[in-house]
Design a protein around this motif. Structure first.
Motif, PDB file in Angstrom:
ATOM      1  N   LEU A 133      97.882  -5.096  78.787  1.00  0.00           N
ATOM      2  CA  LEU A 133      96.554  -5.412  78.575  1.00  0.00           C
ATOM      3  C   LEU A 133      95.930  -3.760  78.426  1.00  0.00           C
ATOM      4  CD1 LEU A 133      96.442  -8.022  82.029  1.00  0.00           C
ATOM      5  CD2 LEU A 133      96.282  -8.703  79.626  1.00  0.00           C
ATOM      6  N   ALA A 134      95.850  -3.125  79.013  1.00  0.00           N
ATOM      7  CA  ALA A 134      95.677  -1.710  78.659  1.00  0.00           C
ATOM      8  C   ALA A 134      95.298  -1.817  77.165  1.00  0.00           C
ATOM      9  CB  ALA A 134      95.755  -0.797  79.451  1.00  0.00           C
ATOM     10  N   LYS A 135      96.321  -1.621  76.634  1.00  0.00           N
ATOM     11  CA  LYS A 135      97.283  -1.525  74.971  1.00  0.00           C
ATOM     12  C   LYS A 135      95.559  -2.316  74.304  1.00  0.00           C
ATOM     13  CE  LYS A 135     101.484   0.427  75.281  1.00  0.00           C
ATOM     14  NZ  LYS A 135     102.957   0.433  75.248  1.00  0.00           N
ATOM     15  N   ALA A 136      95.914  -3.572  74.786  1.00  0.00           N
ATOM     16  CA  ALA A 136      95.705  -5.178  73.527  1.00  0.00           C
ATOM     17  C   ALA A 136      93.413  -4.681  74.415  1.00  0.00           C
ATOM     18  CB  ALA A 136      95.345  -6.300  74.895  1.00  0.00           C
ATOM     19  N   LYS A 137      93.096  -4.040  75.178  1.00  0.00           N
ATOM     20  CA  LYS A 137      91.884  -3.519  75.826  1.00  0.00           C
ATOM     21  C   LYS A 137      91.458  -2.916  74.851  1.00  0.00           C
ATOM     22  CE  LYS A 137      91.093  -5.460  80.299  1.00  0.00           C
ATOM     23  NZ  LYS A 137      91.360  -4.499  81.410  1.00  0.00           N
ATOM     24  N   GLU A 138      92.427  -2.093  73.911  1.00  0.00           N
ATOM     25  CA  GLU A 138      92.073  -0.612  72.755  1.00  0.00           C
ATOM     26  C   GLU A 138      92.602  -1.497  71.525  1.00  0.00           C
ATOM     27  OE1 GLU A 138      90.900   2.999  72.197  1.00  0.00           O
ATOM     28  OE2 GLU A 138      91.774   2.193  73.732  1.00  0.00           O
ATOM     29  N   ILE A 167      86.930 -16.915  57.798  1.00  0.00           N
ATOM     30  CA  ILE A 167      87.721 -15.603  58.382  1.00  0.00           C
ATOM     31  C   ILE A 167      86.304 -16.294  59.952  1.00  0.00           C
ATOM     32  CG2 ILE A 167      86.925 -13.150  58.014  1.00  0.00           C
ATOM     33  CD1 ILE A 167      87.571 -13.190  55.164  1.00  0.00           C
ATOM     34  N   GLU A 168      85.172 -16.443  60.088  1.00  0.00           N
ATOM     35  CA  GLU A 168      84.294 -16.722  60.668  1.00  0.00           C
ATOM     36  C   GLU A 168      85.200 -17.940  61.756  1.00  0.00           C
ATOM     37  OE1 GLU A 168      80.973 -16.479  62.681  1.00  0.00           O
ATOM     38  OE2 GLU A 168      81.672 -15.142  61.116  1.00  0.00           O
ATOM     39  N   GLU A 169      86.038 -18.999  61.391  1.00  0.00           N
ATOM     40  CA  GLU A 169      86.472 -19.468  62.744  1.00  0.00           C
ATOM     41  C   GLU A 169      87.588 -18.699  63.281  1.00  0.00           C
ATOM     42  OE1 GLU A 169      87.975 -23.685  61.247  1.00  0.00           O
ATOM     43  OE2 GLU A 169      87.117 -22.925  59.558  1.00  0.00           O
ATOM     44  N   TYR A 170      88.268 -17.447  62.209  1.00  0.00           N
ATOM     45  CA  TYR A 170      89.041 -16.811  63.286  1.00  0.00           C
ATOM     46  C   TYR A 170      88.244 -15.612  64.130  1.00  0.00           C
ATOM     47  CZ  TYR A 170      93.405 -18.069  61.047  1.00  0.00           C
ATOM     48  OH  TYR A 170      94.538 -18.562  61.107  1.00  0.00           O
ATOM     49  N   ARG A 171      87.001 -15.670  63.922  1.00  0.00           N
ATOM     50  CA  ARG A 171      86.403 -14.695  64.710  1.00  0.00           C
ATOM     51  C   ARG A 171      86.102 -15.453  65.746  1.00  0.00           C
ATOM     52  NH1 ARG A 171      82.622 -13.663  60.228  1.00  0.00           N
ATOM     53  NH2 ARG A 171      83.366 -11.371  59.108  1.00  0.00           N
ATOM     54  N   TYR A 172      86.133 -16.508  66.076  1.00  0.00           N
ATOM     55  CA  TYR A 172      85.394 -17.541  67.288  1.00  0.00           C
ATOM     56  C   TYR A 172      86.535 -17.959  68.503  1.00  0.00           C
ATOM     57  CZ  TYR A 172      82.029 -19.618  65.060  1.00  0.00           C
ATOM     58  OH  TYR A 172      80.267 -20.390  64.216  1.00  0.00           O
ATOM     59  N   TYR A 173      87.988 -17.730  67.499  1.00  0.00           N
ATOM     60  CA  TYR A 173      89.087 -17.151  68.007  1.00  0.00           C
ATOM     61  C   TYR A 173      89.504 -16.373  68.750  1.00  0.00           C
ATOM     62  CZ  TYR A 173      94.981 -16.332  68.623  1.00  0.00           C
ATOM     63  OH  TYR A 173      95.731 -16.856  69.246  1.00  0.00           O
ATOM     64  N   TYR A 174      88.907 -14.956  68.178  1.00  0.00           N
ATOM     65  CA  TYR A 174      89.107 -13.451  68.618  1.00  0.00           C
ATOM     66  C   TYR A 174      88.195 -13.624  69.462  1.00  0.00           C
ATOM     67  CZ  TYR A 174      88.691  -8.631  68.457  1.00  0.00           C
ATOM     68  OH  TYR A 174      88.752  -7.215  68.327  1.00  0.00           O
ATOM     69  N   GLU A 175      86.968 -13.999  69.266  1.00  0.00           N
ATOM     70  CA  GLU A 175      86.220 -13.610  70.084  1.00  0.00           C
ATOM     71  C   GLU A 175      86.497 -14.510  71.744  1.00  0.00           C
ATOM     72  OE1 GLU A 175      83.868 -11.273  70.880  1.00  0.00           O
ATOM     73  OE2 GLU A 175      84.229 -10.325  68.884  1.00  0.00           O
ATOM     74  N   ARG A 176      87.357 -15.191  72.308  1.00  0.00           N
ATOM     75  CA  ARG A 176      88.162 -16.264  72.801  1.00  0.00           C
ATOM     76  C   ARG A 176      88.816 -14.997  73.410  1.00  0.00           C
ATOM     77  NH1 ARG A 176      87.802 -20.971  70.692  1.00  0.00           N
ATOM     78  NH2 ARG A 176      90.398 -20.834  70.555  1.00  0.00           N
ATOM     79  N   ILE A 177      89.699 -14.421  73.000  1.00  0.00           N
ATOM     80  CA  ILE A 177      90.661 -13.340  73.150  1.00  0.00           C
ATOM     81  C   ILE A 177      90.017 -12.205  73.868  1.00  0.00           C
ATOM     82  CG2 ILE A 177      92.894 -11.571  72.160  1.00  0.00           C
ATOM     83  CD1 ILE A 177      93.433 -13.360  70.315  1.00  0.00           C
ATOM     84  N   ARG A 178      89.324 -11.996  73.081  1.00  0.00           N
ATOM     85  CA  ARG A 178      88.194 -10.740  74.153  1.00  0.00           C
ATOM     86  C   ARG A 178      87.465 -11.468  75.091  1.00  0.00           C
ATOM     87  NH1 ARG A 178      83.964  -7.743  70.537  1.00  0.00           N
ATOM     88  NH2 ARG A 178      84.453  -6.410  71.813  1.00  0.00           N
ATOM     89  N   GLN A 179      87.392 -12.160  75.277  1.00  0.00           N
ATOM     90  CA  GLN A 179      86.885 -13.065  76.620  1.00  0.00           C
ATOM     91  C   GLN A 179      87.995 -12.837  77.399  1.00  0.00           C
ATOM     92  OE1 GLN A 179      84.996 -16.573  76.198  1.00  0.00           O
ATOM     93  NE2 GLN A 179      83.665 -15.692  74.608  1.00  0.00           N
ATOM     94  N   ARG A 180      89.088 -13.593  77.623  1.00  0.00           N
ATOM     95  CA  ARG A 180      90.409 -13.316  77.646  1.00  0.00           C
ATOM     96  C   ARG A 180      90.937 -12.284  78.726  1.00  0.00           C
ATOM     97  NH1 ARG A 180      95.186 -16.154  75.800  1.00  0.00           N
ATOM     98  NH2 ARG A 180      96.090 -15.485  77.554  1.00  0.00           N
ATOM     99  N   LEU A 181      90.516 -10.569  77.952  1.00  0.00           N
ATOM    100  CA  LEU A 181      90.420  -8.795  78.496  1.00  0.00           C
ATOM    101  C   LEU A 181      88.747  -8.629  78.874  1.00  0.00           C
ATOM    102  CD1 LEU A 181      91.832  -8.116  75.258  1.00  0.00           C
ATOM    103  CD2 LEU A 181      93.124  -8.958  76.977  1.00  0.00           C
TER     104      LEU A 181
END
Length: 527
Positions: free
Chosen positions: A489-494, A510-524
């Motif tokens: 998780l530390a490596k992922a957050k970095e 690309i914007e649709e992938y940004r939504y997906y990426y932002e949910r990953i960031r929320q999980r972290l």
């Protein structure tokens, strides 16, 4: 009735009548143009015309601001089609939005369906513990009379197989198999039971159950029949059982011709396992495992890749190293398969090689791309000067391929993404050919971008920081070691500190992938 009620009633009638074109005209007359257009998206979906379903569905979304149920239904269809094309991030986006609408409308049945789709997406992404928890919560709200109940238990069984938690689910499956005598769903359950029997060391029973699963699939005319046959042939090859009956094999392979990439991969595995020479079989099994991966059939990819590595090790074949690289990241995600009586010991013996193979993202060979923060692309350790390409469509085409989880996109869909306002015909298709030629020329190694069947895909070792981020999260979820989990998780957050492709702020894909990426960031916990 409002638009939502009209379309809901029309679609239910359309589905019941058999999803044929002539009923679209009836719906158009009885229920209106919107209902007929939504029915066309459904028809494209069930007939696997995924790129057409997406084009039609996205165009209709703009017309549904005052019809939330229709919007949610279209989002579910879009999620299914994106998933079938391998774009899991965009698929999850759609299911999440559909779930939000269903919960707002207090539509319990649609909300449960959306949750099941989300659980399946987690399984395709090898996030078995996440899917397991979600399915457990869904099953509490379902009665055995609901078809979704058995769909959930099927997915539940896949999670149990991957994580090694077999007892409870195997018992439930046995009860189900006794009560269901003539149902295509039974054939899928038989396959899961065969896997459970294999892991438990009951190899003869596993072989018989795989064959019975294949027979029932063939009886229902299902191309999926090649999956259990491929697994039966693995047992035949590794444990010395009699091969699958020739007539059953022929029927299954004939059905596979109309299947998708997963069925084609299973047919390739069958061809490999029928080869007498272990070295030749290993090479073909490696190719099959790669195609299983591209179809998000991760358990099949692991078994096929592991068998390839084992046969290559026996014969000193050079495919041994390639096969280990392929399965290295899969093995930690499937701890239940380490107990396999045929290949479990081999997995333990090659553990040091697997740990080394897990570091293949540090290799210089192949494509390495940073999509988070400043965009950078390297080929064989040398940075590619994207600003010098003088072809924006080629640059975007490469980025779209890098974003896709398996780095492959149907050719017609890639054209649509690059030229959304153009019709695809003989003249405009040259636009895509020119963009592909520019990508190949500027990468310096044309063989890194190939066309296979109807897909363009990047070949060889392809590493992206977004893909690495996803893998770190999967590994964190799969491990039972708290310290190891925190390290992942530390490596992922970095990795997730920056924005995704900030150089392209107005690109809808690309914007649709940004939504997906932002949910990953929320999980972290980064948002």
């Amino acid at each position: 009735m409002g638009a939502d009620e009209i379309v809901r009633e029309a679609i239910m009638r359309f589905q019941k009548l058999g999803a044929l074109e002539r009923y679209i005209e009836e719906i158009r007359k009885d229920s209106g143009i919107l209902a007929a257009q939504v029915a066309e998206v459904y028809l494209d979906t069930v007939r696997h015309r995924h790129d057409m379903a997406i084009r039609r569905g996205k165009a209709l979304i703009a017309k549904t601001h005052n019809s939330p149920w229709v919007r949610g239904y279209l989002l579910m269809l879009l999620g299914v089609n994106y998933g079938n094309m391998g774009e899991l991030g965009k698929s999850v986006n759609c299911f999440q939005q559909a779930l939000g609408i269903a919960e707002f409308l207090l539509d319990r049945d649609t909300a449960l369906q959306a949750k099941v789709y989300l659980a399946a997406s987690h399984i395709f992404n090898s996030e078995y513990r996440v899917a397991y928890r979600l399915l457990s919560s869904i099953l509490k709200d379902l009665h055995k009379s609901s078809p979704l109940f058995y769909t959930c238990y099927y997915y539940f069984g896949i999670c149990a197989l991957a994580t090694g938690n077999l007892e409870k689910v195997a018992k439930a499956y046995e009860v189900y198999l006794e009560s269901q005598k003539d149902n295509i769903r039974r054939a899928y359950f038989l396959e899961i039971m065969a896997f459970v029997l294999r892991i438990r060391g009951k190899l003869a029973e596993a072989m018989e159950t795989f064959v019975n699963s294949a027979k029932e699939h063939v009886e229902h005319g299902s191309a999926y029949s090649v999956y259990p046959i491929a697994k039966a042939l693995e047992l035949s090859r590794l444990a010395g059982f009699e091969p699958v009956p020739r007539e059953l094999l022929k029927k299954a392979l004939d059905l596979a011709r109309r299947g998708g990439l997963g069925e084609q991969a299973a047919a390739e595995e069958i061809d490999a396992l029928l080869k007498d020479d272990d070295s030749e079989a290993a090479e073909m099994l490696y190719d099959a495992a790669n195609n299983y991966l591209r179809a998000h059939q991760n358990i099949e990819a692991l078994f096929s890749g592991l068998t390839a590595a084992y046969l290559a090790w026996k014969t000193d074949s050079p495919v041994f190293t390639k096969a280990l690289k392929l399965i290295a990241s899969l093995i930690p995600l499937h701890p239940g398969l380490r107990k396999d009586p045929l290949l479990g010991d081999f997995m333990s013996e090659v553990e040091p090689f697997l740990r080394k193979a897990l570091r293949h993202g540090q290799d210089k060979d192949g494509i390495k791309a940073y999509l988070i923060g400043e965009l950078r692309v390297m080929v064989d350790g040398k940075e590619v000067n994207l600003r010098g390409w003088r072809n924006n469509k080629a640059i975007k085409g490469l980025i779209y391929l890098l974003l896709s989880s398996k780095h492959r996109i149907p050719s017609d869909h890639l054209f649509y993404l690059l030229w959304p306002r153009r019709a695809l015909n003989e003249r405009t298709r040259y636009y895509l050919y020119n963009a592909i030629a520019a990508i190949r020329r500027n990468l310096g190694r044309p063989e890194l971008l190939v066309k296979k069947r109807d897909f363009y895909q990047l070949e060889g070792d392809v590493w992206t920081d977004l893909g690495e981020l996803e893998n770190l999260i999967r590994l964190a979820d799969a491990t039972r070691d708290p310290a190891e989990r925190e390290e992942y998780l530390a490596k992922a957050k970095e990795l997730a500190r920056g924005d995704l492709l900030p150089e392209f702020p107005y690109d809808k894909h690309i914007e649709e992938y940004r939504y997906y990426y932002e949910r990953i960031r929320q999980r972290l916990g980064l948002r």
